[in-house]
Write a protein that holds these residues in place. Structure first.
Motif, PDB file in Angstrom:
ATOM      1  N   TYR A 310     -39.790 -34.030  30.843  1.00  0.00           N
ATOM      2  CA  TYR A 310     -40.850 -34.119  31.842  1.00  0.00           C
ATOM      3  C   TYR A 310     -42.238 -34.022  31.224  1.00  0.00           C
ATOM      4  N   VAL A 311     -42.324 -33.514  30.002  1.00  0.00           N
ATOM      5  CA  VAL A 311     -43.620 -33.558  29.325  1.00  0.00           C
ATOM      6  C   VAL A 311     -44.054 -35.021  29.182  1.00  0.00           C
ATOM      7  N   PHE A 312     -43.086 -35.876  28.852  1.00  0.00           N
ATOM      8  CA  PHE A 312     -43.438 -37.295  28.757  1.00  0.00           C
ATOM      9  C   PHE A 312     -43.608 -37.927  30.128  1.00  0.00           C
ATOM     10  N   TRP A 313     -42.665 -37.701  31.042  1.00  0.00           N
ATOM     11  CA  TRP A 313     -42.750 -38.358  32.347  1.00  0.00           C
ATOM     12  C   TRP A 313     -44.068 -38.038  33.063  1.00  0.00           C
ATOM     13  N   ILE A 314     -44.498 -36.777  32.990  1.00  0.00           N
ATOM     14  CA  ILE A 314     -45.717 -36.379  33.707  1.00  0.00           C
ATOM     15  C   ILE A 314     -46.960 -36.825  32.948  1.00  0.00           C
ATOM     16  N   MET A 315     -47.025 -36.528  31.652  1.00  0.00           N
ATOM     17  CA  MET A 315     -48.213 -36.905  30.894  1.00  0.00           C
ATOM     18  C   MET A 315     -48.330 -38.421  30.774  1.00  0.00           C
ATOM     19  N   ALA A 331     -51.335 -26.879  25.339  1.00  0.00           N
ATOM     20  CA  ALA A 331     -50.261 -25.985  25.768  1.00  0.00           C
ATOM     21  C   ALA A 331     -48.933 -26.730  25.885  1.00  0.00           C
ATOM     22  N   ALA A 332     -48.991 -27.989  26.309  1.00  0.00           N
ATOM     23  CA  ALA A 332     -47.767 -28.790  26.404  1.00  0.00           C
ATOM     24  C   ALA A 332     -47.213 -29.099  25.017  1.00  0.00           C
ATOM     25  N   ARG A 333     -48.077 -29.407  24.081  1.00  0.00           N
ATOM     26  CA  ARG A 333     -47.619 -29.678  22.714  1.00  0.00           C
ATOM     27  C   ARG A 333     -47.073 -28.419  22.071  1.00  0.00           C
ATOM     28  N   GLU A 334     -47.680 -27.262  22.400  1.00  0.00           N
ATOM     29  CA  GLU A 334     -47.158 -25.992  21.892  1.00  0.00           C
ATOM     30  C   GLU A 334     -45.761 -25.734  22.452  1.00  0.00           C
ATOM     31  N   LEU A 362     -38.018 -38.563  23.749  1.00  0.00           N
ATOM     32  CA  LEU A 362     -39.104 -38.326  24.696  1.00  0.00           C
ATOM     33  C   LEU A 362     -40.032 -37.201  24.232  1.00  0.00           C
ATOM     34  N   GLY A 363     -39.510 -36.253  23.470  1.00  0.00           N
ATOM     35  CA  GLY A 363     -40.386 -35.245  22.889  1.00  0.00           C
ATOM     36  C   GLY A 363     -41.391 -35.860  21.936  1.00  0.00           C
ATOM     37  N   LEU A 364     -40.915 -36.760  21.062  1.00  0.00           N
ATOM     38  CA  LEU A 364     -41.820 -37.474  20.162  1.00  0.00           C
ATOM     39  C   LEU A 364     -42.796 -38.337  20.940  1.00  0.00           C
ATOM     40  N   ALA A 365     -42.275 -39.049  21.945  1.00  0.00           N
ATOM     41  CA  ALA A 365     -43.124 -39.935  22.739  1.00  0.00           C
ATOM     42  C   ALA A 365     -44.240 -39.151  23.419  1.00  0.00           C
ATOM     43  N   ALA A 366     -43.931 -37.934  23.885  1.00  0.00           N
ATOM     44  CA  ALA A 366     -44.954 -37.109  24.521  1.00  0.00           C
ATOM     45  C   ALA A 366     -46.037 -36.727  23.525  1.00  0.00           C
ATOM     46  N   LEU A 367     -45.650 -36.414  22.284  1.00  0.00           N
ATOM     47  CA  LEU A 367     -46.644 -36.083  21.265  1.00  0.00           C
ATOM     48  C   LEU A 367     -47.533 -37.277  20.952  1.00  0.00           C
ATOM     49  N   PHE A 377     -51.039 -36.929  18.970  1.00  0.00           N
ATOM     50  CA  PHE A 377     -50.730 -35.977  17.913  1.00  0.00           C
ATOM     51  C   PHE A 377     -50.822 -36.702  16.566  1.00  0.00           C
ATOM     52  N   ALA A 378     -51.452 -36.087  15.582  1.00  0.00           N
ATOM     53  CA  ALA A 378     -51.828 -36.784  14.356  1.00  0.00           C
ATOM     54  C   ALA A 378     -50.634 -37.295  13.551  1.00  0.00           C
ATOM     55  N   GLU A 379     -49.463 -36.659  13.667  1.00  0.00           N
ATOM     56  CA  GLU A 379     -48.345 -36.999  12.788  1.00  0.00           C
ATOM     57  C   GLU A 379     -47.404 -38.059  13.368  1.00  0.00           C
ATOM     58  N   VAL A 380     -47.749 -38.622  14.526  1.00  0.00           N
ATOM     59  CA  VAL A 380     -46.973 -39.717  15.096  1.00  0.00           C
ATOM     60  C   VAL A 380     -47.925 -40.835  15.495  1.00  0.00           C
ATOM     61  N   LYS A 381     -47.396 -42.047  15.558  1.00  0.00           N
ATOM     62  CA  LYS A 381     -48.217 -43.186  15.955  1.00  0.00           C
ATOM     63  C   LYS A 381     -48.600 -43.078  17.436  1.00  0.00           C
TER      64      LYS A 381
END
Length: 419
Positions: A310-315, A331-334, A362-367, A377-381
Protein backbone atom coordinates in the motif's frame (compact mmCIF):
# COMPACT_ATOMS: atom_id res chain seq x y z
CA UNK A 1 28.32 -6.79 17.11
CA UNK A 2 27.71 -3.13 17.95
CA UNK A 3 24.44 -1.38 17.14
CA UNK A 4 26.22 0.64 14.46
CA UNK A 5 27.71 -2.51 12.91
CA UNK A 6 24.33 -4.23 13.01
CA UNK A 7 22.70 -1.24 11.34
CA UNK A 8 25.40 -1.12 8.69
CA UNK A 9 25.01 -4.85 7.97
CA UNK A 10 21.32 -4.24 7.28
CA UNK A 11 22.01 -1.31 4.96
CA UNK A 12 20.92 1.31 7.53
CA UNK A 13 23.07 4.14 8.80
CA UNK A 14 22.92 4.65 12.55
CA UNK A 15 23.40 8.44 12.25
CA UNK A 16 21.55 9.23 9.03
CA UNK A 17 18.47 8.39 7.03
CA UNK A 18 17.98 4.66 6.38
CA UNK A 19 19.65 3.27 3.27
CA UNK A 20 18.76 0.49 0.89
CA UNK A 21 21.04 -2.53 1.22
CA UNK A 22 21.33 -2.63 -2.56
CA UNK A 23 23.70 -5.62 -2.88
CA UNK A 24 21.29 -7.82 -0.92
CA UNK A 25 18.31 -6.72 -3.01
CA UNK A 26 20.23 -7.30 -6.23
CA UNK A 27 21.21 -10.75 -4.97
CA UNK A 28 17.58 -11.52 -4.09
CA UNK A 29 16.30 -10.61 -7.56
CA UNK A 30 19.12 -12.38 -9.40
CA UNK A 31 18.23 -15.50 -7.43
CA UNK A 32 14.59 -15.10 -8.50
CA UNK A 33 15.71 -14.76 -12.12
CA UNK A 34 18.19 -17.63 -12.25
CA UNK A 35 16.90 -20.42 -10.00
CA UNK A 36 13.64 -22.19 -9.23
CA UNK A 37 11.30 -20.32 -6.95
CA UNK A 38 10.18 -21.93 -3.66
CA UNK A 39 7.53 -24.60 -3.99
CA UNK A 40 4.73 -22.40 -2.64
CA UNK A 41 4.89 -20.44 -5.91
CA UNK A 42 3.56 -23.53 -7.71
CA UNK A 43 0.05 -22.19 -7.20
CA UNK A 44 1.08 -19.10 -9.19
CA UNK A 45 2.15 -21.05 -12.26
CA UNK A 46 -0.75 -19.79 -14.37
CA UNK A 47 0.29 -16.20 -13.57
CA UNK A 48 3.97 -16.73 -14.26
CA UNK A 49 3.99 -13.68 -16.56
CA UNK A 50 3.39 -11.44 -13.55
CA UNK A 51 6.32 -13.01 -11.67
CA UNK A 52 8.52 -12.48 -14.73
CA UNK A 53 7.53 -8.81 -14.85
CA UNK A 54 8.25 -8.27 -11.15
CA UNK A 55 11.70 -9.80 -11.59
CA UNK A 56 12.97 -8.01 -14.70
CA UNK A 57 11.42 -4.68 -13.72
CA UNK A 58 12.97 -4.85 -10.23
CA UNK A 59 16.40 -5.48 -11.73
CA UNK A 60 15.81 -2.54 -14.06
CA UNK A 61 14.88 -0.24 -11.16
CA UNK A 62 18.06 -1.36 -9.37
CA UNK A 63 20.07 -0.52 -12.50
CA UNK A 64 21.55 -3.99 -12.90
CA UNK A 65 19.35 -5.58 -15.58
CA UNK A 66 22.02 -5.64 -18.30
CA UNK A 67 24.70 -7.07 -16.04
CA UNK A 68 22.28 -9.72 -14.71
CA UNK A 69 21.91 -11.52 -18.03
CA UNK A 70 23.89 -12.31 -21.12
CA UNK A 71 22.56 -11.15 -24.47
CA UNK A 72 21.65 -14.73 -25.32
CA UNK A 73 19.66 -14.99 -22.09
CA UNK A 74 17.89 -11.71 -22.80
CA UNK A 75 16.81 -12.97 -26.21
CA UNK A 76 15.68 -16.21 -24.57
CA UNK A 77 13.49 -14.33 -22.08
CA UNK A 78 11.98 -12.29 -24.92
CA UNK A 79 11.28 -15.45 -26.92
CA UNK A 80 9.63 -17.03 -23.87
CA UNK A 81 7.24 -14.09 -23.63
CA UNK A 82 6.39 -14.26 -27.33
CA UNK A 83 5.81 -17.98 -26.93
CA UNK A 84 2.89 -16.95 -24.68
CA UNK A 85 1.33 -14.75 -27.37
CA UNK A 86 -2.11 -15.98 -28.43
CA UNK A 87 -2.76 -16.20 -32.19
CA UNK A 88 -6.09 -14.38 -31.76
CA UNK A 89 -4.56 -11.51 -29.78
CA UNK A 90 -3.25 -10.96 -26.27
CA UNK A 91 -0.85 -13.00 -24.16
CA UNK A 92 -1.32 -15.98 -21.88
CA UNK A 93 -0.11 -16.05 -18.30
CA UNK A 94 2.14 -19.07 -18.95
CA UNK A 95 3.15 -21.14 -22.01
CA UNK A 96 1.49 -24.44 -21.06
CA UNK A 97 -1.35 -26.09 -22.98
CA UNK A 98 -3.02 -24.93 -26.17
CA UNK A 99 -6.35 -23.44 -27.12
CA UNK A 100 -8.72 -20.89 -25.57
CA UNK A 101 -10.37 -23.35 -23.21
CA UNK A 102 -7.30 -24.20 -21.15
CA UNK A 103 -4.99 -21.21 -21.53
CA UNK A 104 -6.75 -18.19 -23.00
CA UNK A 105 -5.13 -14.80 -23.25
CA UNK A 106 -5.87 -12.62 -20.23
CA UNK A 107 -5.83 -8.86 -19.88
CA UNK A 108 -3.42 -8.81 -16.88
CA UNK A 109 -1.00 -11.25 -18.56
CA UNK A 110 -1.05 -9.14 -21.73
CA UNK A 111 -0.22 -6.03 -19.73
CA UNK A 112 2.64 -7.74 -17.88
CA UNK A 113 3.95 -9.29 -21.10
CA UNK A 114 4.10 -5.98 -22.97
CA UNK A 115 5.71 -4.17 -20.04
CA UNK A 116 8.28 -6.97 -19.60
CA UNK A 117 9.18 -6.80 -23.31
CA UNK A 118 9.73 -3.06 -22.99
CA UNK A 119 11.87 -3.48 -19.87
CA UNK A 120 13.96 -5.98 -21.89
CA UNK A 121 14.18 -3.34 -24.67
CA UNK A 122 12.19 -5.25 -27.27
CA UNK A 123 10.61 -3.00 -29.90
CA UNK A 124 7.27 -4.91 -29.88
CA UNK A 125 7.37 -5.41 -33.66
CA UNK A 126 6.54 -9.09 -33.16
CA UNK A 127 3.39 -8.23 -31.20
CA UNK A 128 0.17 -8.98 -33.10
CA UNK A 129 -0.94 -5.43 -32.51
CA UNK A 130 -4.09 -5.38 -34.63
CA UNK A 131 -5.27 -8.73 -33.24
CA UNK A 132 -4.54 -7.55 -29.71
CA UNK A 133 -6.51 -4.31 -30.14
CA UNK A 134 -9.45 -6.21 -31.62
CA UNK A 135 -9.32 -8.68 -28.73
CA UNK A 136 -9.12 -5.81 -26.23
CA UNK A 137 -12.33 -4.34 -27.65
CA UNK A 138 -14.02 -7.70 -27.10
CA UNK A 139 -12.88 -7.65 -23.47
CA UNK A 140 -15.02 -4.58 -22.71
CA UNK A 141 -18.56 -5.21 -21.56
CA UNK A 142 -21.56 -3.16 -22.51
CA UNK A 143 -21.47 -1.29 -19.18
CA UNK A 144 -17.91 -0.10 -19.91
CA UNK A 145 -16.06 -2.44 -17.55
CA UNK A 146 -13.32 -4.81 -18.66
CA UNK A 147 -13.09 -8.50 -17.81
CA UNK A 148 -10.12 -10.81 -17.46
CA UNK A 149 -10.53 -13.27 -20.33
CA UNK A 150 -12.92 -14.71 -22.92
CA UNK A 151 -14.67 -18.05 -22.50
CA UNK A 152 -14.76 -20.61 -25.29
CA UNK A 153 -18.15 -19.17 -26.26
CA UNK A 154 -16.75 -15.65 -26.43
CA UNK A 155 -18.26 -14.45 -23.15
CA UNK A 156 -16.27 -11.97 -21.07
CA UNK A 157 -15.23 -13.66 -17.84
CA UNK A 158 -13.67 -12.31 -14.65
CA UNK A 159 -14.34 -9.47 -12.24
CA UNK A 160 -15.75 -6.04 -12.93
CA UNK A 161 -13.33 -4.08 -10.76
CA UNK A 162 -10.69 -1.52 -11.71
CA UNK A 163 -7.79 -3.99 -11.79
CA UNK A 164 -8.91 -5.18 -15.22
CA UNK A 165 -9.69 -1.64 -16.33
CA UNK A 166 -6.18 -0.62 -15.28
CA UNK A 167 -4.40 -3.41 -17.15
CA UNK A 168 -6.68 -2.93 -20.19
CA UNK A 169 -5.99 0.80 -20.41
CA UNK A 170 -2.26 0.13 -19.97
CA UNK A 171 -2.37 -2.25 -22.96
CA UNK A 172 -4.29 0.37 -24.91
CA UNK A 173 -1.74 3.07 -24.03
CA UNK A 174 1.22 0.89 -25.04
CA UNK A 175 -0.24 -0.15 -28.40
CA UNK A 176 -2.07 3.00 -29.49
CA UNK A 177 -0.80 5.76 -27.23
CA UNK A 178 -3.22 8.64 -26.80
CA UNK A 179 -4.43 8.43 -30.39
CA UNK A 180 -8.04 9.20 -31.19
CA UNK A 181 -10.14 7.22 -33.65
CA UNK A 182 -9.06 4.06 -35.44
CA UNK A 183 -5.59 2.52 -35.22
CA UNK A 184 -4.76 -0.21 -37.75
CA UNK A 185 -8.41 -0.11 -38.72
CA UNK A 186 -9.51 -0.93 -35.16
CA UNK A 187 -11.85 1.49 -33.34
CA UNK A 188 -10.98 2.63 -29.85
CA UNK A 189 -12.52 1.15 -26.70
CA UNK A 190 -15.45 3.05 -25.21
CA UNK A 191 -13.52 5.45 -23.00
CA UNK A 192 -16.58 7.35 -21.77
CA UNK A 193 -18.31 4.15 -20.66
CA UNK A 194 -15.24 3.04 -18.70
CA UNK A 195 -14.99 6.44 -17.02
CA UNK A 196 -18.62 6.07 -15.93
CA UNK A 197 -17.67 2.74 -14.29
CA UNK A 198 -14.93 4.46 -12.31
CA UNK A 199 -17.28 7.24 -11.25
CA UNK A 200 -19.90 4.70 -10.16
CA UNK A 201 -17.35 3.00 -7.87
CA UNK A 202 -16.33 6.22 -6.10
CA UNK A 203 -17.12 6.12 -2.40
CA UNK A 204 -18.55 8.96 -0.32
CA UNK A 205 -15.17 9.56 1.34
CA UNK A 206 -13.15 10.08 -1.86
CA UNK A 207 -11.65 6.63 -2.28
CA UNK A 208 -12.61 4.20 -5.03
CA UNK A 209 -14.07 0.77 -4.37
CA UNK A 210 -14.41 -2.58 -6.08
CA UNK A 211 -18.00 -1.86 -7.10
CA UNK A 212 -20.69 0.73 -6.41
CA UNK A 213 -21.55 1.11 -2.71
CA UNK A 214 -18.57 -0.96 -1.55
CA UNK A 215 -15.83 0.21 0.83
CA UNK A 216 -13.06 2.30 -0.69
CA UNK A 217 -9.78 0.41 -1.13
CA UNK A 218 -6.22 1.58 -1.79
CA UNK A 219 -5.46 -0.95 -4.51
CA UNK A 220 -8.67 -0.29 -6.44
CA UNK A 221 -8.10 3.45 -6.08
CA UNK A 222 -4.62 3.18 -7.59
CA UNK A 223 -5.91 1.06 -10.48
CA UNK A 224 -8.76 3.46 -11.20
CA UNK A 225 -6.67 6.63 -10.96
CA UNK A 226 -3.87 5.12 -13.07
CA UNK A 227 -6.37 3.95 -15.69
CA UNK A 228 -7.70 7.51 -15.89
CA UNK A 229 -4.08 8.69 -16.20
CA UNK A 230 -3.56 6.44 -19.24
CA UNK A 231 -6.75 7.86 -20.75
CA UNK A 232 -5.85 11.47 -19.90
CA UNK A 233 -9.11 11.68 -17.93
CA UNK A 234 -8.01 12.24 -14.33
CA UNK A 235 -10.16 15.36 -14.29
CA UNK A 236 -13.19 13.05 -14.55
CA UNK A 237 -12.94 12.22 -10.83
CA UNK A 238 -15.82 13.71 -8.86
CA UNK A 239 -13.54 15.53 -6.40
CA UNK A 240 -9.76 15.32 -6.67
CA UNK A 241 -9.26 17.13 -3.30
CA UNK A 242 -11.51 14.60 -1.57
CA UNK A 243 -9.66 11.67 -3.18
CA UNK A 244 -6.34 13.20 -2.13
CA UNK A 245 -7.60 13.58 1.43
CA UNK A 246 -8.74 9.94 1.55
CA UNK A 247 -5.37 8.79 0.24
CA UNK A 248 -3.48 10.92 2.77
CA UNK A 249 -5.62 9.39 5.54
CA UNK A 250 -4.16 5.97 4.77
CA UNK A 251 -0.77 6.78 6.33
CA UNK A 252 -0.60 5.11 9.72
CA UNK A 253 1.70 4.54 12.65
CA UNK A 254 -0.07 1.26 13.41
CA UNK A 255 2.36 -1.15 11.76
CA UNK A 256 1.54 -4.42 13.55
CA UNK A 257 -1.24 -5.73 15.77
CA UNK A 258 1.05 -5.27 18.80
CA UNK A 259 1.74 -1.58 18.18
CA UNK A 260 0.96 0.72 21.08
CA UNK A 261 2.17 4.21 21.63
CA UNK A 262 2.35 6.25 24.82
CA UNK A 263 2.55 10.02 24.74
CA UNK A 264 1.39 10.78 28.30
CA UNK A 265 2.69 7.83 30.29
CA UNK A 266 -0.33 5.63 29.63
CA UNK A 267 -0.67 2.97 26.99
CA UNK A 268 -2.73 4.02 24.02
CA UNK A 269 -3.44 2.60 20.60
CA UNK A 270 -1.26 4.18 17.96
CA UNK A 271 -3.01 6.98 16.09
CA UNK A 272 -4.35 6.01 12.70
CA UNK A 273 -2.93 8.93 10.75
CA UNK A 274 0.42 10.67 10.51
CA UNK A 275 1.09 13.59 8.23
CA UNK A 276 3.72 16.05 7.18
CA UNK A 277 3.71 19.52 8.72
CA UNK A 278 0.88 21.63 7.29
CA UNK A 279 1.48 22.82 3.73
CA UNK A 280 -0.65 24.79 1.28
CA UNK A 281 -1.93 21.57 -0.31
CA UNK A 282 -2.17 19.51 2.88
CA UNK A 283 -5.60 18.24 3.99
CA UNK A 284 -4.74 19.70 7.39
CA UNK A 285 -4.13 16.67 9.63
CA UNK A 286 -2.52 17.58 12.92
CA UNK A 287 -0.32 15.14 14.84
CA UNK A 288 2.32 15.72 17.52
CA UNK A 289 5.64 16.78 16.06
CA UNK A 290 7.51 13.89 17.72
CA UNK A 291 5.39 11.39 15.83
CA UNK A 292 6.36 12.76 12.45
CA UNK A 293 9.76 11.09 12.71
CA UNK A 294 8.36 7.61 13.31
CA UNK A 295 8.17 4.98 10.55
CA UNK A 296 4.72 5.35 9.02
CA UNK A 297 3.44 2.98 6.36
CA UNK A 298 0.08 2.95 4.62
CA UNK A 299 -2.99 0.81 4.94
CA UNK A 300 -5.52 0.05 2.22
CA UNK A 301 -8.68 0.63 4.24
CA UNK A 302 -9.70 2.48 7.36
CA UNK A 303 -8.49 0.92 10.66
CA UNK A 304 -6.24 -1.67 8.99
CA UNK A 305 -2.54 -2.34 9.54
CA UNK A 306 0.21 -0.96 7.34
CA UNK A 307 1.35 -3.13 4.43
CA UNK A 308 4.30 -2.76 2.06
CA UNK A 309 2.22 -2.88 -1.11
CA UNK A 310 0.00 0.00 0.00
CA UNK A 311 2.99 2.31 0.22
CA UNK A 312 3.10 2.03 -3.55
CA UNK A 313 -0.65 1.95 -4.20
CA UNK A 314 -1.27 5.11 -2.14
CA UNK A 315 1.84 7.10 -3.02
CA UNK A 316 1.53 6.10 -6.68
CA UNK A 317 -2.04 7.39 -6.73
CA UNK A 318 -0.92 10.66 -5.15
CA UNK A 319 1.84 11.02 -7.74
CA UNK A 320 -0.72 10.64 -10.51
CA UNK A 321 -2.71 13.42 -8.84
CA UNK A 322 0.40 15.63 -8.37
CA UNK A 323 -0.14 15.54 -4.59
CA UNK A 324 2.65 13.42 -3.11
CA UNK A 325 3.59 16.28 -0.79
CA UNK A 326 0.50 15.73 1.40
CA UNK A 327 2.02 12.63 3.01
CA UNK A 328 5.20 12.06 4.98
CA UNK A 329 7.41 10.42 2.36
CA UNK A 330 10.52 10.08 4.59
CA UNK A 331 8.43 8.27 7.22
CA UNK A 332 7.08 5.91 4.55
CA UNK A 333 10.57 5.15 3.27
CA UNK A 334 11.71 4.56 6.85
CA UNK A 335 8.85 2.08 7.22
CA UNK A 336 10.01 0.19 4.13
CA UNK A 337 13.74 0.24 4.88
CA UNK A 338 13.59 -0.36 8.63
CA UNK A 339 10.42 -2.42 9.05
CA UNK A 340 9.72 -4.60 6.00
CA UNK A 341 13.03 -4.81 4.10
CA UNK A 342 14.45 -8.29 4.77
CA UNK A 343 18.06 -9.03 5.65
CA UNK A 344 18.37 -11.45 2.72
CA UNK A 345 16.97 -8.85 0.31
CA UNK A 346 13.48 -8.13 -0.86
CA UNK A 347 10.53 -6.89 1.19
CA UNK A 348 7.92 -8.71 3.22
CA UNK A 349 4.25 -7.82 3.49
CA UNK A 350 4.60 -6.65 7.09
CA UNK A 351 7.41 -6.32 9.65
CA UNK A 352 9.20 -9.66 10.25
CA UNK A 353 7.50 -11.32 7.26
CA UNK A 354 9.71 -13.16 4.73
CA UNK A 355 10.14 -11.51 1.34
CA UNK A 356 7.98 -12.41 -1.63
CA UNK A 357 8.12 -11.25 -5.25
CA UNK A 358 4.94 -9.17 -5.13
CA UNK A 359 5.80 -7.11 -2.05
CA UNK A 360 9.51 -7.00 -2.91
CA UNK A 361 8.79 -5.39 -6.26
CA UNK A 362 6.24 -2.93 -4.93
CA UNK A 363 8.57 -1.96 -2.10
CA UNK A 364 11.23 -1.01 -4.64
CA UNK A 365 8.64 0.70 -6.83
CA UNK A 366 7.52 2.81 -3.86
CA UNK A 367 11.11 3.93 -3.24
CA UNK A 368 11.33 4.94 -6.91
CA UNK A 369 8.35 7.30 -6.68
CA UNK A 370 8.81 11.04 -6.66
CA UNK A 371 7.11 14.14 -7.86
CA UNK A 372 7.32 17.89 -7.44
CA UNK A 373 9.61 18.63 -4.50
CA UNK A 374 9.91 14.95 -3.53
CA UNK A 375 12.75 13.18 -5.39
CA UNK A 376 12.87 9.39 -5.92
CA UNK A 377 15.08 7.40 -3.59
CA UNK A 378 18.66 7.88 -4.80
CA UNK A 379 19.59 4.18 -5.12
CA UNK A 380 16.80 3.21 -7.54
CA UNK A 381 15.77 4.58 -10.91
CA UNK A 382 12.85 7.00 -11.02
CA UNK A 383 9.56 5.40 -11.99
CA UNK A 384 6.44 6.48 -13.93
CA UNK A 385 3.67 5.85 -11.38
CA UNK A 386 0.85 4.83 -13.72
CA UNK A 387 2.97 2.43 -15.76
CA UNK A 388 4.86 1.01 -12.76
CA UNK A 389 8.11 0.83 -14.76
CA UNK A 390 11.18 3.04 -14.89
CA UNK A 391 11.16 6.39 -16.68
CA UNK A 392 13.84 4.97 -18.99
CA UNK A 393 11.51 2.16 -20.04
CA UNK A 394 8.68 4.58 -20.83
CA UNK A 395 11.05 6.80 -22.78
CA UNK A 396 12.13 3.75 -24.78
CA UNK A 397 8.50 3.02 -25.65
CA UNK A 398 7.53 6.54 -26.70
CA UNK A 399 10.72 6.79 -28.76
CA UNK A 400 9.96 3.76 -30.93
CA UNK A 401 9.31 4.88 -34.54
CA UNK A 402 6.00 3.03 -34.91
CA UNK A 403 4.83 4.36 -31.54
CA UNK A 404 5.54 7.99 -32.49
CA UNK A 405 3.41 7.53 -35.58
CA UNK A 406 0.49 5.99 -33.66
CA UNK A 407 0.37 8.17 -30.55
CA UNK A 408 2.49 11.30 -30.82
CA UNK A 409 0.88 12.91 -27.74
CA UNK A 410 1.23 11.32 -24.31
CA UNK A 411 -1.27 11.75 -21.46
CA UNK A 412 -0.28 14.59 -19.14
CA UNK A 413 0.22 12.29 -16.14
CA UNK A 414 2.76 10.30 -18.21
CA UNK A 415 4.36 13.19 -20.07
CA UNK A 416 5.45 15.08 -16.95
CA UNK A 417 7.79 12.23 -16.00
CA UNK A 418 9.45 11.91 -19.41
CA UNK A 419 12.54 13.81 -20.49
Amino acid sequence: MSAAEAAASEGVSSDAAPRLNKPKHVQYWKRCLKVYLPDYYTANDSTRMALAFFTVSALDLLGVLDESMKEEERRGYIDWIYNCQHPDGGFKGFPGGSGNQWDPATVPATCFALLSLLVLRDDLTRVKRRECLLWLNRMQRGDGSFGETLSGEGKVEGGYDSRFGYTATCVRWILRGNAEGEVDGVPDVDVDAFVRCVRAAEAYDGGISEAPFHEAHGGFTYCAVSALAFLDRISSLSSIPLTVQWLASRQTLTLTSLDVLSTDGDEATAPAVVSTPPSPSSPGFDVPAELRCSPAGFNGRCNKLADTCYVFWIMGSLCNLSALDVVNVPAAREYLLEQTAHRIGGFGKSPEDPPDLYHSFLGLAALALGGGEVPPFAEVKPLVPAACVSVETCEFLVGLPWRREVGPREPEAIERYLG
